[in-house]
Design an enzyme around this catalytic site. Structure first.
Site, PDB file in Angstrom:
ATOM      1  N   ASN A   9      -0.911 -14.588  72.243  1.00 13.32           N
ATOM      2  CA  ASN A   9       0.184 -14.701  73.208  1.00 13.32           C
ATOM      3  C   ASN A   9      -0.185 -15.798  74.212  1.00 13.32           C
ATOM      4  OD1 ASN A   9       2.110 -14.378  75.189  1.00 13.32           O
ATOM      5  ND2 ASN A   9       1.412 -12.345  75.853  1.00 13.32           N
ATOM      6  N   LYS A  11       1.518 -17.003  76.508  1.00 14.40           N
ATOM      7  CA  LYS A  11       2.186 -16.814  77.813  1.00 14.40           C
ATOM      8  C   LYS A  11       2.776 -18.145  78.294  1.00 14.40           C
ATOM      9  CE  LYS A  11      -0.999 -13.083  78.754  1.00 14.40           C
ATOM     10  NZ  LYS A  11      -1.507 -12.132  79.736  1.00 14.40           N
ATOM     11  N   HIS A  96       6.265  -6.671  76.745  1.00 17.12           N
ATOM     12  CA  HIS A  96       4.935  -6.949  77.317  1.00 17.12           C
ATOM     13  C   HIS A  96       4.906  -6.430  78.751  1.00 17.12           C
ATOM     14  CE1 HIS A  96       1.518  -9.162  78.886  1.00 17.12           C
ATOM     15  NE2 HIS A  96       1.126  -9.314  77.636  1.00 17.12           N
ATOM     16  N   GLU A  98       3.848  -7.663  81.384  1.00 14.30           N
ATOM     17  CA  GLU A  98       4.271  -8.650  82.393  1.00 14.30           C
ATOM     18  C   GLU A  98       5.797  -8.697  82.473  1.00 14.30           C
ATOM     19  OE1 GLU A  98       1.916 -11.920  80.910  1.00 14.30           O
ATOM     20  OE2 GLU A  98       0.113 -10.877  81.580  1.00 14.30           O
ATOM     21  N   GLU A 168      -1.668  -1.968  75.001  1.00 18.20           N
ATOM     22  CA  GLU A 168      -2.248  -2.891  75.982  1.00 18.20           C
ATOM     23  C   GLU A 168      -2.368  -2.188  77.329  1.00 18.20           C
ATOM     24  OE1 GLU A 168      -1.784  -7.223  74.778  1.00 18.20           O
ATOM     25  OE2 GLU A 168      -0.061  -6.708  75.974  1.00 18.20           O
ATOM     26  N   GLY A 174      -5.897  -9.616  81.196  1.00 21.53           N
ATOM     27  CA  GLY A 174      -6.255 -10.756  82.045  1.00 21.53           C
ATOM     28  C   GLY A 174      -7.284 -10.433  83.113  1.00 21.53           C
ATOM     29  N   SER A 214      -8.000  -8.313  77.326  1.00 29.32           N
ATOM     30  CA  SER A 214      -9.313  -8.961  77.437  1.00 29.32           C
ATOM     31  C   SER A 214     -10.120  -8.914  76.141  1.00 29.32           C
ATOM     32  CB  SER A 214     -10.106  -8.368  78.615  1.00 29.32           C
ATOM     33  OG  SER A 214      -9.420  -8.625  79.836  1.00 29.32           O
TER      34      SER A 214
HETATM   35  C1  PEP Z   1      -1.870 -10.105  76.774  1.00 26.53           C
HETATM   36  O1  PEP Z   1      -1.316 -10.747  77.633  1.00 26.53           O
HETATM   37  O2  PEP Z   1      -1.189  -9.569  75.874  1.00 26.53           O
HETATM   38  C2  PEP Z   1      -3.311  -9.991  76.836  1.00 26.53           C
HETATM   39  C3  PEP Z   1      -3.877  -9.086  76.108  1.00 26.53           C
HETATM   40  O3  PEP Z   1      -3.988 -10.844  77.681  1.00 26.53           O
HETATM   41  P1  PEP Z   1      -5.595 -11.010  77.839  1.00 26.53           P
HETATM   42  O4  PEP Z   1      -6.154 -11.065  76.440  1.00 26.53           O
HETATM   43  O5  PEP Z   1      -5.764 -12.277  78.585  1.00 26.53           O
HETATM   44  O6  PEP Z   1      -6.072  -9.808  78.572  1.00 26.53           O
END
Ligand code: PEP
Length: 253
Positions: A9, A11, A96, A98, A168, A174, A214
Site C-alpha cells: 500500500n 498510500k 483502511h 486511515e 491491521e 506506521g 509495521s
Molecule cells: C498499512 O498502511 O496498511 C500499513 C500496514 O502500514 P505500515 O506497514 O507502514 O505499518
C-alpha cells in the site's frame, strides 16, 4: 492450501516519475517471487495507468487504495470500480483504518464498496483492526466482529471466499510497533472462526487473511509462518525495492 498474498500500500507516496522508478526496480526482481505467492502493488490513483503499462506481462498484480460504490456520476474526487479495471486493477483496498479515521468511512460504506468491488470482479482487501485503546480495554474481538459483520453484510458465501481480509491493528500501522506473531495469529484465528460461524468452515478455510502493521523484512518470516497468517499488507516497507522484496521472500523462509 491458501496461497500467500503480499500487497504494498503505497498510500499518498510517489509521484508519476518516482512510481516509474520504483516499478522498474521491482520489475528487476520479479523472477524472485515464489510460485505460490501473489504480489500486488497499490500505488496512488495518479500512477495506476503508467503502472498498468509497465507491469504488463510481469508477475505483479495491480490494485487501488480505495474506490466509490457508484458506477458514475456527480461524485467529485471519486473513482469507480470500472475505472479501476480500465487501468488494469484486479485488487482494491477497502476500509483502511486511515480511511475510517481520517475520512469518516463507516462499516456501512465499506460494505457498499465491498459489494460493488465483488460485483465488478475486483478482489477486495478489506481492512479491520482495533485501536490501542480498544486493545487495552480488551475489546479487540468485539471490535473486529462488528467491523467484519458490517463489511460482509449481504455478501454471499461464494463472494466471501474470494475476499481478502487484512487484520491491521491500528496501533501497529506506521508506528514501527508490530503485533507479535502470537498476538496476530490469535486475531487471525478469531477472524477465521467468525467467518466459519457466519458461512461455513469450508469457506473460512479458503479466505486469505493478511496481517498489516509495521511488517518489515526482519519480522515478516515470524508473522508469515503462523498458520492463519496468509500474507501481508505492507505500508512503509513497500516503498523500497529491497525492503519489499525482503518481505516477499520471507514467505518461503
Ligand atoms: C498499512 O498502511 O496498511 C500499513 C500496514 O502500514 P505500515 O506497514 O507502514 O505499518
Amino acid at each position: 492450501m491458501r496461497s500467500k498474498v503480499i500487497a504494498g500500500n503505497w498510500k499518498m507516496n510517489k509521484d508519476a516519475d518516482e512510481s516509474v522508478e520504483l516499478i522498474n526496480g521491482l520489475l528487476t526482481r520479479g523472477a524472485e517471487i515464489p510460485a505460490a505467492v501473489t504480489v500486488v502493488l497499490c500505488p496512488p490513483f495518479t500512477s495506476l495507468a503508467i503502472a498498468h503499462r509497465l507491469l504488463d506481462g510481469s508477475p505483479f498484480f495491480l490494485g487501488a487504495q480505495n474506490m466509490h460504490y457508484e458506477d458514475e456520476g456527480a461524485f467529485t474526487g471519486e473513482v469507480s470500480a470500472a475505472m479501476l479495471k480500465s487501468v488494469g486493477c484486479s485488487y482494491v483496498i477497502l476500509g483502511h483504518s486511515e480511511r475510517r479515521q481520517l475520512f469518516g468511512e463507516t462499516n456501512e460504506l465499506v460494505n457498499r464498496k465491498l459489494r460493488k468491488a465483488l460485483a465488478s470482479g475486483l478482489t477486495p482487501i478489506v481492512c479491520v483492526g482495533e485501536t490501542l485503546e480498544e486493545r487495552e480495554r480488551e475489546v479487540t474481538e468485539q471490535v473486529i466482529s462488528v467491523q467484519l459483520k458490517g463489511a460482509l453484510k449481504d455478501v454471499s458465501e461464494a463472494d466471501v471466499a474470494r475476499t481478502i481480509i487484512a487484520y491491521e491493528p491500528v496501533w501497529a500501522i506506521g508506528t514501527g510497533r508490530n503485533a507479535t506473531p502470537d498476538q496476530a495469529q490469535d486475531v487471525h484465528r478469531f477472524i477465521r472462526k467468525l467467518i466459519g460461524q457466519m458461512y461455513s468452515w469450508t469457506t473460512a478455510e479458503k479466505v486469505v487473511i493478511q496481517y498489516g502493521g509495521s511488517v518489515k523484512p526482519d519480522n515478516a518470516a515470524g508473522l508469515l509462518g503462523k498458520p492463519d497468517i496468509d500474507g501481508a499488507l505492507v505500508g512503509g516497507a513497500c516503498l523500497k525495492v529491497e525492503s519489499f522484496f525482503g518481505i516477499v521472500k520471507a514467505t518461503s523462509l
